[in-house]
Design a protein around this motif. Structure first.
Motif, mmCIF file in Angstrom:
data_model
loop_
_atom_site.group_PDB
_atom_site.id
_atom_site.type_symbol
_atom_site.label_atom_id
_atom_site.label_comp_id
_atom_site.label_asym_id
_atom_site.label_seq_id
_atom_site.Cartn_x
_atom_site.Cartn_y
_atom_site.Cartn_z
ATOM 1 N N GLN A 39 0.873 -1.199 -0.152
ATOM 2 C CA GLN A 39 0.139 -0.001 0.011
ATOM 3 C C GLN A 39 0.791 1.220 -0.014
ATOM 4 O O GLN A 39 0.499 2.229 -0.684
ATOM 5 N N ARG A 40 2.104 1.189 0.958
ATOM 6 C CA ARG A 40 2.841 2.324 0.862
ATOM 7 C C ARG A 40 3.474 2.625 -0.149
ATOM 8 O O ARG A 40 4.008 3.680 -1.007
ATOM 9 N N HIS A 43 1.347 4.331 -2.947
ATOM 10 C CA HIS A 43 1.591 5.811 -2.739
ATOM 11 C C HIS A 43 2.697 6.407 -3.391
ATOM 12 O O HIS A 43 2.728 7.397 -3.950
ATOM 13 N N LEU A 44 3.883 5.677 -2.753
ATOM 14 C CA LEU A 44 5.304 6.229 -3.489
ATOM 15 C C LEU A 44 5.466 6.260 -4.775
ATOM 16 O O LEU A 44 6.013 7.342 -5.599
ATOM 17 N N GLN A 46 2.922 6.633 -6.985
ATOM 18 C CA GLN A 46 2.203 7.636 -7.469
ATOM 19 C C GLN A 46 2.742 9.008 -7.253
ATOM 20 O O GLN A 46 2.600 10.103 -8.087
ATOM 21 N N GLU A 47 3.409 9.257 -6.459
ATOM 22 C CA GLU A 47 4.073 10.557 -5.856
ATOM 23 C C GLU A 47 5.145 10.905 -6.793
ATOM 24 O O GLU A 47 5.613 11.580 -7.370
#
Length: 69
Positions: A39-40, A43-44, A46-47
């Motif tokens: 999950q993290r 997010h990374l 996408q960032e």
């Protein structure tokens, strides 16, 4: 490749005398392993994609300004 401290801590976890001790030692293994939860990681990713788009836009904009000068 995992470090020797990760392996040593995992071995210590396997030799734990209680479930609580096992859980605590496995927590140390996870912290030292550098493994990022999925999950993290999403997010990374996408960032990183967003930052790449921003920086690419800045570069393109600055190149266009130089060409018109």
């Amino acid at each position: 490749m995992l470090s020797s401290s990760v392996a040593a801590n995992y071995r210590a976890a396997c030799r734990a005398s209680s479930t609580a001790e096992f859980a605590a030692k496995v927590g140390v293994v996870l912290e030292e392993s550098g493994i990022v939860p999925a999950q993290r990681l999403a997010h990374l990713k996408q960032e990183a994609t967003e930052l790449t788009a921003i920086l690419s836009s800045i570069r393109k904009s600055s190149t266009n300004k130089k060409a018109t000068l």
